[in-house]
Motif scaffolding. Sequence first.
Motif, PDB file in Angstrom:
ATOM      1  N   ASP A  47       0.534  -1.367  -0.145  1.00  0.00           N
ATOM      2  CA  ASP A  47       0.266   0.007  -0.060  1.00  0.00           C
ATOM      3  C   ASP A  47       1.161   1.267   0.014  1.00  0.00           C
ATOM      4  OD1 ASP A  47      -2.386  -0.871   0.036  1.00  0.00           O
ATOM      5  OD2 ASP A  47      -1.405  -1.976   2.244  1.00  0.00           O
ATOM      6  N   LEU A  48       2.146   1.067   0.799  1.00  0.00           N
ATOM      7  CA  LEU A  48       2.451   2.320   0.448  1.00  0.00           C
ATOM      8  C   LEU A  48       4.853   1.715   0.637  1.00  0.00           C
ATOM      9  CD1 LEU A  48       3.112   5.632   2.461  1.00  0.00           C
ATOM     10  CD2 LEU A  48       4.928   3.901   2.717  1.00  0.00           C
ATOM     11  N   LEU A  49       5.196   2.346  -0.582  1.00  0.00           N
ATOM     12  CA  LEU A  49       6.850   2.049  -0.342  1.00  0.00           C
ATOM     13  C   LEU A  49       7.464   3.164  -0.447  1.00  0.00           C
ATOM     14  CD1 LEU A  49       8.409   0.100  -2.313  1.00  0.00           C
ATOM     15  CD2 LEU A  49       8.375   1.560  -4.317  1.00  0.00           C
ATOM     16  N   LEU A  50       8.486   2.687   1.005  1.00  0.00           N
ATOM     17  CA  LEU A  50       9.619   3.744   1.816  1.00  0.00           C
ATOM     18  C   LEU A  50      10.644   3.331   0.483  1.00  0.00           C
ATOM     19  CD1 LEU A  50       8.823   2.738   5.823  1.00  0.00           C
ATOM     20  CD2 LEU A  50       8.746   5.201   3.994  1.00  0.00           C
ATOM     21  N   LEU A  51      11.533   4.053   0.142  1.00  0.00           N
ATOM     22  CA  LEU A  51      12.559   3.167  -0.955  1.00  0.00           C
ATOM     23  C   LEU A  51      13.896   4.872  -0.261  1.00  0.00           C
ATOM     24  CD1 LEU A  51      12.890   2.299  -3.698  1.00  0.00           C
ATOM     25  CD2 LEU A  51      12.142   4.173  -4.491  1.00  0.00           C
ATOM     26  N   ASP A  52      14.925   4.314  -0.242  1.00  0.00           N
ATOM     27  CA  ASP A  52      16.058   4.612  -0.060  1.00  0.00           C
ATOM     28  C   ASP A  52      16.566   5.063  -1.562  1.00  0.00           C
ATOM     29  OD1 ASP A  52      18.911   5.836   0.854  1.00  0.00           O
ATOM     30  OD2 ASP A  52      19.395   3.559   0.935  1.00  0.00           O
ATOM     31  N   GLN A  72       0.314   3.180  -9.307  1.00  0.00           N
ATOM     32  CA  GLN A  72       0.968   4.564  -8.768  1.00  0.00           C
ATOM     33  C   GLN A  72       0.506   4.883  -7.136  1.00  0.00           C
ATOM     34  OE1 GLN A  72       1.001   7.623 -10.117  1.00  0.00           O
ATOM     35  NE2 GLN A  72       1.308   5.882 -11.915  1.00  0.00           N
ATOM     36  N   ILE A  73       0.738   3.404  -6.229  1.00  0.00           N
ATOM     37  CA  ILE A  73       0.907   3.347  -4.866  1.00  0.00           C
ATOM     38  C   ILE A  73       2.061   4.764  -4.316  1.00  0.00           C
ATOM     39  CG2 ILE A  73       1.041   0.674  -4.913  1.00  0.00           C
ATOM     40  CD1 ILE A  73       4.062   0.898  -4.261  1.00  0.00           C
ATOM     41  N   PRO A  74       1.667   4.854  -3.115  1.00  0.00           N
ATOM     42  CA  PRO A  74       2.239   6.196  -2.736  1.00  0.00           C
ATOM     43  C   PRO A  74       3.369   5.995  -2.335  1.00  0.00           C
ATOM     44  CG  PRO A  74       0.457   5.731  -1.169  1.00  0.00           C
ATOM     45  CD  PRO A  74       0.600   4.608  -2.279  1.00  0.00           C
ATOM     46  N   VAL A  75       4.690   6.573  -2.612  1.00  0.00           N
ATOM     47  CA  VAL A  75       5.714   6.692  -2.266  1.00  0.00           C
ATOM     48  C   VAL A  75       6.796   7.570  -1.441  1.00  0.00           C
ATOM     49  CG1 VAL A  75       8.686   6.149  -3.944  1.00  0.00           C
ATOM     50  CG2 VAL A  75       6.756   4.671  -5.224  1.00  0.00           C
ATOM     51  N   ALA A  95       6.962  11.100  -6.484  1.00  0.00           N
ATOM     52  CA  ALA A  95       7.477  10.642  -4.705  1.00  0.00           C
ATOM     53  C   ALA A  95       5.823  11.223  -4.298  1.00  0.00           C
ATOM     54  CB  ALA A  95       8.653  11.635  -4.904  1.00  0.00           C
ATOM     55  N   ASP A  96       5.706  10.581  -3.476  1.00  0.00           N
ATOM     56  CA  ASP A  96       4.599  11.457  -2.365  1.00  0.00           C
ATOM     57  C   ASP A  96       4.868  12.294  -1.348  1.00  0.00           C
ATOM     58  OD1 ASP A  96       1.987  10.788  -3.260  1.00  0.00           O
ATOM     59  OD2 ASP A  96       3.258   8.483  -3.187  1.00  0.00           O
ATOM     60  N   ASP A  97       6.502  11.570  -1.164  1.00  0.00           N
ATOM     61  CA  ASP A  97       7.336  12.541   0.612  1.00  0.00           C
ATOM     62  C   ASP A  97       8.500  11.951  -0.462  1.00  0.00           C
ATOM     63  OD1 ASP A  97       7.693  14.108   2.206  1.00  0.00           O
ATOM     64  OD2 ASP A  97       5.757  13.638   3.847  1.00  0.00           O
ATOM     65  N   PHE A  98       9.385  12.949   1.368  1.00  0.00           N
ATOM     66  CA  PHE A  98      10.869  13.110   0.652  1.00  0.00           C
ATOM     67  C   PHE A  98      11.168  13.103   2.546  1.00  0.00           C
ATOM     68  CE2 PHE A  98      15.186  12.617   0.690  1.00  0.00           C
ATOM     69  CZ  PHE A  98      15.646  12.694  -1.590  1.00  0.00           C
ATOM     70  N   LEU A  99      12.367  11.995   2.804  1.00  0.00           N
ATOM     71  CA  LEU A  99      12.562  12.367   4.141  1.00  0.00           C
ATOM     72  C   LEU A  99      14.032  12.069   4.241  1.00  0.00           C
ATOM     73  CD1 LEU A  99      11.205  12.658   6.609  1.00  0.00           C
ATOM     74  CD2 LEU A  99      11.411  10.544   7.462  1.00  0.00           C
ATOM     75  N   ASP A 100      14.900  13.194   4.816  1.00  0.00           N
ATOM     76  CA  ASP A 100      15.624  13.409   4.597  1.00  0.00           C
ATOM     77  C   ASP A 100      16.626  12.417   6.269  1.00  0.00           C
ATOM     78  OD1 ASP A 100      16.291  15.053   2.680  1.00  0.00           O
ATOM     79  OD2 ASP A 100      15.952  16.521   3.906  1.00  0.00           O
ATOM     80  N   LYS A 101      17.710  12.453   6.059  1.00  0.00           N
ATOM     81  CA  LYS A 101      18.419  10.888   7.298  1.00  0.00           C
ATOM     82  C   LYS A 101      19.311  11.224   7.487  1.00  0.00           C
ATOM     83  CE  LYS A 101      18.479   6.402   4.656  1.00  0.00           C
ATOM     84  NZ  LYS A 101      18.234   5.204   3.409  1.00  0.00           N
ATOM     85  N   ASN A 113       1.561   7.584   7.756  1.00  0.00           N
ATOM     86  CA  ASN A 113      -0.151   7.475   8.338  1.00  0.00           C
ATOM     87  C   ASN A 113      -0.932   9.035   6.917  1.00  0.00           C
ATOM     88  OD1 ASN A 113      -0.714   5.484   9.776  1.00  0.00           O
ATOM     89  ND2 ASN A 113       0.298   6.976  11.049  1.00  0.00           N
ATOM     90  N   ALA A 114      -0.575  10.269   7.154  1.00  0.00           N
ATOM     91  CA  ALA A 114      -0.401  11.526   6.169  1.00  0.00           C
ATOM     92  C   ALA A 114      -0.954  10.602   4.582  1.00  0.00           C
ATOM     93  CB  ALA A 114      -0.088  11.947   6.399  1.00  0.00           C
ATOM     94  N   VAL A 115       0.475   9.968   4.267  1.00  0.00           N
ATOM     95  CA  VAL A 115       0.372   9.978   3.170  1.00  0.00           C
ATOM     96  C   VAL A 115      -1.143   8.961   2.356  1.00  0.00           C
ATOM     97  CG1 VAL A 115       1.164   8.763   0.745  1.00  0.00           C
ATOM     98  CG2 VAL A 115       2.586  10.281   2.220  1.00  0.00           C
ATOM     99  N   LEU A 116      -0.585   7.581   3.577  1.00  0.00           N
ATOM    100  CA  LEU A 116      -1.744   6.470   3.547  1.00  0.00           C
ATOM    101  C   LEU A 116      -3.357   6.942   3.324  1.00  0.00           C
ATOM    102  CD1 LEU A 116      -0.007   3.703   5.223  1.00  0.00           C
ATOM    103  CD2 LEU A 116      -0.948   3.562   2.633  1.00  0.00           C
ATOM    104  N   LYS A 117      -3.072   7.651   3.835  1.00  0.00           N
ATOM    105  CA  LYS A 117      -4.718   8.315   4.238  1.00  0.00           C
ATOM    106  C   LYS A 117      -5.191   9.392   2.815  1.00  0.00           C
ATOM    107  CE  LYS A 117      -7.753  11.726   7.216  1.00  0.00           C
ATOM    108  NZ  LYS A 117      -7.668  12.953   8.210  1.00  0.00           N
TER     109      LYS A 117
END
Length: 121
Positions: A47-52, A72-75, A95-101, A113-117
């Motif tokens: 349902d969602l892909l977390l992608l490095d 078109q799954i959220p990424v 991409a639906d969002d981008f998070l810096d490490k 949760n926001a992207v899934l919603k």
Amino acid sequence: MQKIMLVEDNREISGPLINLLTVKGFMTSLCECGDLAVGEVKQFQPDLLLLDVKLPGLDGFEICQKVRQFSQIPVIFMSAVVSTEMHIKAFKLGADDFLDKPFCMSELLLRINAVLKRSMD
């Protein structure tokens, strides 16, 4: 139960993240190699892909581009290499969002949760 697939080759990140997602009630799948990720997305159907971004084999951008050909799954991208150009490239690829490490796990959960919603609306 919502399914999240993590594509991450750093076990110091993937281990705790998979544990957290599992505790929070998500069904999870981990892929550590870019070359295998697209096939695993097709098989697992998350349902969602977390992608490095930086991965052995295909990088996160190439994976996203290939996934967008059939889904078109959220990424949500994650990367330790932070640049405006990288963010722009990710969003242009869908991409639906981008998070810096490094990132805070509670912030990641909020973003997930926001992207899934949004994807369910």
